[in-house]
Motif scaffolding. Structure first.
Motif, PDB file in Angstrom:
ATOM      1  N   PHE A  95       0.833  -1.201   0.000  1.00  0.00           N
ATOM      2  CA  PHE A  95       0.000   0.000   0.000  1.00  0.00           C
ATOM      3  C   PHE A  95       0.867   1.249   0.000  1.00  0.00           C
ATOM      4  CE2 PHE A  95      -2.170   3.357   2.422  1.00  0.00           C
ATOM      5  CZ  PHE A  95      -3.224   3.602   1.563  1.00  0.00           C
ATOM      6  N   SER A  96       1.940   1.232   0.788  1.00  0.00           N
ATOM      7  CA  SER A  96       2.840   2.388   0.867  1.00  0.00           C
ATOM      8  C   SER A  96       3.497   2.656  -0.478  1.00  0.00           C
ATOM      9  CB  SER A  96       3.906   2.163   1.935  1.00  0.00           C
ATOM     10  OG  SER A  96       3.301   2.015   3.193  1.00  0.00           O
ATOM     11  N   GLU A  97       3.884   1.597  -1.175  1.00  0.00           N
ATOM     12  CA  GLU A  97       4.480   1.763  -2.512  1.00  0.00           C
ATOM     13  C   GLU A  97       3.457   2.349  -3.477  1.00  0.00           C
ATOM     14  OE1 GLU A  97       6.190  -1.931  -3.796  1.00  0.00           O
ATOM     15  OE2 GLU A  97       7.438  -2.080  -2.004  1.00  0.00           O
ATOM     16  N   CYS A  98       2.235   1.849  -3.409  1.00  0.00           N
ATOM     17  CA  CYS A  98       1.140   2.342  -4.248  1.00  0.00           C
ATOM     18  C   CYS A  98       0.873   3.823  -3.951  1.00  0.00           C
ATOM     19  CB  CYS A  98      -0.091   1.489  -3.969  1.00  0.00           C
ATOM     20  SG  CYS A  98      -1.484   1.783  -5.034  1.00  0.00           S
ATOM     21  N   LEU A  99       0.860   4.167  -2.680  1.00  0.00           N
ATOM     22  CA  LEU A  99       0.605   5.536  -2.256  1.00  0.00           C
ATOM     23  C   LEU A  99       1.747   6.470  -2.656  1.00  0.00           C
ATOM     24  CD1 LEU A  99      -1.532   7.155  -0.670  1.00  0.00           C
ATOM     25  CD2 LEU A  99      -0.177   6.748   1.383  1.00  0.00           C
ATOM     26  N   ALA A 100       2.978   5.959  -2.647  1.00  0.00           N
ATOM     27  CA  ALA A 100       4.154   6.772  -2.988  1.00  0.00           C
ATOM     28  C   ALA A 100       4.080   7.277  -4.426  1.00  0.00           C
ATOM     29  CB  ALA A 100       5.434   5.967  -2.774  1.00  0.00           C
ATOM     30  N   GLN A 101       3.347   6.573  -5.264  1.00  0.00           N
ATOM     31  CA  GLN A 101       3.200   7.008  -6.650  1.00  0.00           C
ATOM     32  C   GLN A 101       2.250   8.199  -6.760  1.00  0.00           C
ATOM     33  OE1 GLN A 101       1.931   3.471  -8.671  1.00  0.00           O
ATOM     34  NE2 GLN A 101       3.872   2.414  -8.312  1.00  0.00           N
ATOM     35  N   ARG A 102       1.439   8.419  -5.710  1.00  0.00           N
ATOM     36  CA  ARG A 102       0.431   9.486  -5.752  1.00  0.00           C
ATOM     37  C   ARG A 102       0.801  10.709  -4.924  1.00  0.00           C
ATOM     38  NH1 ARG A 102      -5.084   5.938  -5.052  1.00  0.00           N
ATOM     39  NH2 ARG A 102      -4.656   4.515  -6.762  1.00  0.00           N
ATOM     40  N   ILE A 103       1.387  10.487  -3.734  1.00  0.00           N
ATOM     41  CA  ILE A 103       1.684  11.623  -2.848  1.00  0.00           C
ATOM     42  C   ILE A 103       3.096  11.526  -2.286  1.00  0.00           C
ATOM     43  CG2 ILE A 103      -0.732  11.997  -2.192  1.00  0.00           C
ATOM     44  CD1 ILE A 103      -0.159  10.597   0.438  1.00  0.00           C
ATOM     45  N   LYS A 104       3.594  12.680  -1.839  1.00  0.00           N
ATOM     46  CA  LYS A 104       4.966  12.746  -1.325  1.00  0.00           C
ATOM     47  C   LYS A 104       5.083  12.192   0.097  1.00  0.00           C
ATOM     48  CE  LYS A 104       6.253  16.783  -4.035  1.00  0.00           C
ATOM     49  NZ  LYS A 104       6.664  18.174  -3.992  1.00  0.00           N
TER      50      LYS A 104
END
Length: 136
Positions: A95-104
């Motif tokens: 999830f963190s990797e997925c989120l890293a693509q969207r927000i800083k």
């Protein structure tokens, strides 16, 4: 206000003369920083004091020392997670990797998720369910 009364009704301040109201405002800052009842009545003791000072009434320290054995930071010193926690941990990482693509701020979110997971099995399981829904 009589000396026997400790608290004034807020409506009474409207009856004060402007000079008296200003005097209360001026004392306000000093009063709360130097006469805070919580600070005046709390006795602060450090862990060092509690672990090393003898209580005269019991002839032993106030607090018994708790020795902790650190297991290390690397792969050799790590504790293995049971299957369900490992699954939650890996899902939080995904999830963190997925989120890293969207927000800083994904690194911060990752830390929060992993801390929540580590706090209890139930919290980890709940986080696992939530992260799976959001990432997909």
């Amino acid at each position: 206000m009589p000396k026997s009364k400790a608290v004034a009704d807020g409506k009474q301040s409207a009856q004060l003369r402007p000079a008296d109201r200003q005097q209360i405002i001026n004392y306000n800052t000093e009063f709360f920083t130097q006469h805070n009842p919580f600070i005046r009545h709390i006795i602060r003791r450090t862990r060092d004091f509690l672990e090393n000072t003898i209580d005269p009434s019991k002839q032993e320290t106030y607090l018994k020392k708790v020795e902790v054995q650190l297991l290390g930071e690397g792969e050799k010193g790590a504790n293995l997670l049971p299957g369900y926690l490992m699954d939650s941990y890996q899902t939080a990482e995904e999830f963190s990797e997925c989120l890293a693509q969207r927000i800083k701020s994904a690194g911060f979110m990752r830390m929060l998720l992993l801390k929540r997971m580590g706090s209890s099995i139930e919290a980890g399981t709940d986080s696992n369910k939530v992260t799976r829904r959001r990432c997909n």
